[in-house]
Structure formats: structure tokens, C-alpha cells
Design a protein around this motif. Structure first.
Motif, short mmCIF file in Angstrom:
data_model
loop_
_atom_site.label_atom_id
_atom_site.label_comp_id
_atom_site.label_asym_id
_atom_site.label_seq_id
_atom_site.Cartn_x
_atom_site.Cartn_y
_atom_site.Cartn_z
N ASN A 1 0.81 -1.22 0.00
CA ASN A 1 0.00 0.00 0.00
C ASN A 1 0.85 1.27 0.00
OD1 ASN A 1 0.98 0.12 2.61
ND2 ASN A 1 -1.02 0.00 3.60
N GLY A 2 2.15 1.13 -0.02
CA GLY A 2 3.04 2.29 -0.04
C GLY A 2 3.39 2.80 1.34
N THR A 3 2.77 2.25 2.39
CA THR A 3 3.04 2.72 3.75
C THR A 3 3.31 1.59 4.74
OG1 THR A 3 0.68 2.75 4.34
CG2 THR A 3 1.62 4.80 3.47
N VAL B 1 0.49 -0.23 -4.83
CA VAL B 1 -0.88 0.19 -5.11
C VAL B 1 -1.00 1.71 -5.05
CG1 VAL B 1 -3.28 0.02 -4.33
CG2 VAL B 1 -1.83 -2.01 -4.32
N ALA B 2 -0.32 2.34 -4.09
CA ALA B 2 -0.42 3.79 -3.90
C ALA B 2 0.06 4.56 -5.12
CB ALA B 2 0.37 4.21 -2.66
N ARG C 1 9.95 6.38 -3.11
CA ARG C 1 8.64 6.94 -3.45
C ARG C 1 7.68 6.96 -2.27
NH1 ARG C 1 10.40 4.07 -7.76
NH2 ARG C 1 9.48 2.13 -7.06
N ALA C 2 8.08 6.32 -1.17
CA ALA C 2 7.20 6.21 0.00
C ALA C 2 7.30 7.45 0.89
CB ALA C 2 7.57 4.96 0.81
N ASP C 3 6.33 7.58 1.76
CA ASP C 3 6.35 8.65 2.75
C ASP C 3 7.62 8.51 3.59
OD1 ASP C 3 5.97 10.19 5.12
OD2 ASP C 3 3.81 10.09 4.83
N PRO C 4 8.37 9.58 3.76
CA PRO C 4 9.63 9.50 4.54
C PRO C 4 9.44 8.97 5.97
CG PRO C 4 9.49 11.60 3.40
CD PRO C 4 8.17 10.91 3.20
#
Length: 178
Positions: free
Chosen positions: A109-111, A134-135, A154-157
């Protein structure tokens, strides 16, 4: 028969078409599938495999009985380390799936730090992993830790803080060296 560890984030309740197609290819090639028992991506993968009537599946769990085993497949219980709680209860089971796998397929989910850690564990073991983010709607293949760092770029830091609390010393060292 190649063994493929398929997993992903708990909040994934619909598998992307690209993943459905990859799983159909895995079934057609008669590869073995290693999957967890968690709600979300694991359960969705189980439902898809069950819909194919697929038999080459092993369900891994940390408890005495799997939370989900939709195909009544073989169950592999991997007890957590003594004193484990929270995310660490499932980590030992995930490490065992990485150990047994030849390849990985992750739906992220990117997180989710736990899915990202499974990709890292596969990279550390030099086992390729296809990850569907997916994100961002991206499919990436990781073959080593450098690829894993690129995936996380590309993910949230803030994911790095969560990862730091879940990593073993070896995992932490792998992400900071080279």
C-alpha cells in the motif's frame, strides 16, 4: 518447483489486475505458493488461489491455528520469539517464508512497514521480488538492497521511523551499508 512468497498489506482488499494476472501465471506454471494467514492481501490471495482450485499452497501462521485458510491447505506454524508482541509476533513467520521462498510477490500500500520489510528480507537473501505499489500504481522488481532503497524512495519518509522500530540489527546494517 519454484516457491513464491506472496504477501502484502492488511488494508488491501481488492487485488490489482496485474497481481491477478501474475497469480494466474504462477498457477499455470504450478509453482508453490507460501502465504500468510492475515486479513487483507493474504486473505485476498488465498481467495484467488482457492477460486483456481489450486493445491500447491502452504499457509503460514504464528498461532496454533491460522486466522485464515480459505483452501484448507497445509499449515505451517512458526511460533514467535519468546516475549514477542505486536508486529514481532508475525515477523518470525515472515522470515521463515523468506527462507523457504525462491521469489517474492508483494502487494504494497506504499506505507506498510511490514510488507516493505519482507521485500528487504528477500533482497538480503538475493531472492527477486516483484512488488506492486498500489499507492503509486507501479510494479518494481527488487534484486538487492539498492533496489529496495529505490522502491522506498517513493514512500512517505515517515516509513523509515516505523522500519527502524521493526528491523533486526542485521536488517538495519544491510540498509545502511554499501
Amino acid at each position: 518447483m519454484a516457491m513464491i512468497f506472496i504477501g502484502g498489506s492488511h488494508d488491501i482488499v481488492d487485488l490489482p489486475d496485474a497481481i491477478v494476472g501474475r497469480i494466474a501465471s504462477i498457477v499455470a506454471a504450478e509453482h508453490g505458493v507460501l502465504v500468510g494467514d492475515a486479513p487483507g492481501a493474504d486473505t485476498e490471495v488465498q481467495a484467488l488461489l482457492g477460486g483456481h482450485g489450486y493445491e500447491h499452497v502452504g499457509v503460514f501462521c504464528a498461532g496454533d491455528e491460522p486466522r485464515n485458510n480459505l483452501g484448507d491447505w497445509a499449515v505451517y506454524t512458526v511460533p514467535p520469539q519468546p516475549g514477542a508482541h505486536g508486529f514481532a509476533i508475525q515477523a518470525q513467520k515472515d522470515r521463515e517464508m523468506v527462507r523457504r521462498a525462491n521469489y517474492g510477490l508483494m502487494i504494497w500500500n506504499g506505507t506498510s512497514p511490514d510488507t516493505a520489510l519482507n521485500v528487504l528480507r528477500l533482497a538480503m537473501a538475493e531472492k527477486p521480488c516483484v512488488t506492486y505499489d498500489v499507492a503509486n500504481g507501479l510494479i518494481t522488481t527488487t534484486r538487492d538492497v539498492a533496489d529496495w532503497r529505490t522502491m522506498l524512495s517513493r514512500a512517505d519518509p515517515e516509513i523509515w521511523d516505523l522500519l527502524a522500530t521493526r528491523m533486526t540489527p542485521d536488517e538495519r546494517l544491510a540498509t545502511t551499508s554499501g
